[in-house]
Enzyme design. Structure first.
Site, PDB file in Angstrom:
ATOM      1  N   GLU A 127       0.840  -1.202   0.000  1.00 48.86           N
ATOM      2  CA  GLU A 127       0.000   0.000   0.000  1.00 48.86           C
ATOM      3  C   GLU A 127       0.872   1.248   0.000  1.00 48.86           C
ATOM      4  OE1 GLU A 127      -3.413  -0.269   2.739  1.00 48.86           O
ATOM      5  OE2 GLU A 127      -3.155   1.871   3.095  1.00 48.86           O
ATOM      6  N   ASP A 129       0.121   5.414   0.448  1.00 48.00           N
ATOM      7  CA  ASP A 129      -1.006   6.270   0.843  1.00 48.00           C
ATOM      8  C   ASP A 129      -0.701   7.758   0.902  1.00 48.00           C
ATOM      9  OD1 ASP A 129      -2.489   3.998   1.568  1.00 48.00           O
ATOM     10  OD2 ASP A 129      -1.599   3.991   3.566  1.00 48.00           O
ATOM     11  N   GLU A 131      -3.004  10.394   2.789  1.00 49.13           N
ATOM     12  CA  GLU A 131      -4.207  10.523   3.607  1.00 49.13           C
ATOM     13  C   GLU A 131      -4.301  11.961   4.085  1.00 49.13           C
ATOM     14  OE1 GLU A 131      -4.732   6.130   5.564  1.00 49.13           O
ATOM     15  OE2 GLU A 131      -3.099   7.377   6.299  1.00 49.13           O
TER      16      GLU A 131
END
Ligand SMILES: *[C@@H]1O[C@H](CO)[C@@H](O)[C@H](O)[C@H]1NC(C)=O
Ligand SMILES: *[C@@H]1O[C@H](CO)[C@@H](O)[C@H](O)[C@H]1NC(C)=O
Length: 320
Positions: A127, A129, A131
């Site tokens: 993953e 990310d 955010e």
């Protein structure tokens, strides 16, 4: 003898002035920052229509395409958040979205632009990310980056930044370079974080095909002040807008007998190939200076500087 105190004061004054200039050189008089010049990698690729390159991931009735599908508004209300997942999976490339965050009260709201192999390789999670974390009234949104590789989700590798602009006023570009050399997070083309695929990272480096996601959801439990400020639905709906979507690189073709990559009609590596191109396999001097600018001024948290959480810091932290 009499001159000594004067001299000291003078040195102190010069010191204070130098300090102020260092603090101030990034801000113009109206309090805005002047970001450094960097190569505009986002100009190199075409924008994909969101309504064609993505499918509903969740909260379909809270997804509203606009401008003939070149932009999308993702809503979060009490019933549901919403999210899109890319039609294709990618194994390395350049991924970018222009995002405008919800205005006003936003505690507990999370807007995420990320890549994940979630469903493809269970227990073998990769993953990458971005955010964006809503904050209490009157305070700024925060930017968090994170990376997981090879299923090691027990260790988060978070870094947090303040913004040098108001991310709710206009669209700003959030981009990911992901190839076998490094993963780079960029905001308005300025690198804010580079994770090199070196000896210490190689076993935990994301390297499996991943989908691209654009989402908004309720992060009441953790997003703002460690969960002390949950989402307040008095202020719903929370609306995040995405557009200028770029996804360029290896499209994963698993239907072939040997799964492989198809690179959008390109014959071979070129300077604008995000997988092999020279613009992408390492940062230029200018990009490194841009990254120093962003990290020195705006980074407020790095897992590498959190001995409370990691009595023994992860190995890659020592090489920084
Ligand atoms: C949330 O939005 C959906 C889609 O627009 C709508 O059907 C639903 O009634 C809304 N829920 C609330 C609590 O407003
Ligand atoms: C809307 O998008 C479709 C598909 O990409 C395209 O064929 C059409 O020309 C677009 N219409 C306008 C008005 O831009």
């Amino acid at each position: 003898m009499k001159k000594m105190p004067l001299l000291k004061e003078h040195i102190l004054l010069v010191g204070i002035l130098t300090f102020c200039i260092n603090i101030d050189d990034a801000r113009s008089l109206d309090g805005h920052y002047t970001p450094p010049n960097v190569a505009r990698l986002t100009d190199l690729f075409h924008h994909q229509p969101l309504n064609q390159a993505f499918l509903t991931f969740f909260g379909g009735s809270n997804i509203h395409f606009v401008n003939n599908g070149s932009y999308v508004q993702l809503n979060l209300n009490k019933t549901s958040g919403s999210g899109l997942i890319s039609l294709n999976k990618y194994n390395y490339g350049f991924f970018s979205a222009a995002i405008k965050l919800p205005q006003g009260y936003s505690s507990g709201v999370v807007v995420a632009f990320y890549m994940s192999n979630a469903d493809l390789f269970p227990h073998n999670h990769d993953e990458i990310d971005f955010e964006l974390l809503g904050h209490e009234n009157g305070k700024e949104w925060l930017l968090q980056t994170n990376i997981y590789g090879n299923g090691k989700t027990n260790i988060g590798r978070e870094e947090k930044f303040r913004f040098w602009f108001d991310p709710t006023k206009e669209f700003h570009q959030y981009s990911i370079i992901w190839n076998s050399h490094h993963t780079v997070f960029l905001v308005d083309n300025i690198p804010v974080r580079e994770v090199e695929n070196n000896e210490v990272m190689s076993t935990i480096y994301p390297s499996k095909p991943m989908s691209v996601y654009a989402t908004i959801w309720d992060g009441s439990e953790w997003a703002t002040n460690g969960g002390k400020n949950p989402v307040n639905y008095k202020y719903e709906p929370f609306v995040a807008s995405f557009g200028e979507m770029e996804m360029e690189g290896c499209v994963w073709v698993s239907a072939r007998s040997v799964p492989s990559c198809s690179k959008g009609g390109q014959e071979g590596p070129s300077a604008v190939d995000p997988v092999e191109g020279e613009n992408f396999i390492k940062l230029s001097q200018q990009q490194k200076m841009g990254m120093d600018w962003a990290r020195n001024r705006f980074m407020i948290y790095s897992y590498c500087k959190d001995p409370g959480r990691f009595p023994v810091l992860p190995p890659e932290c020592k090489t920084k």
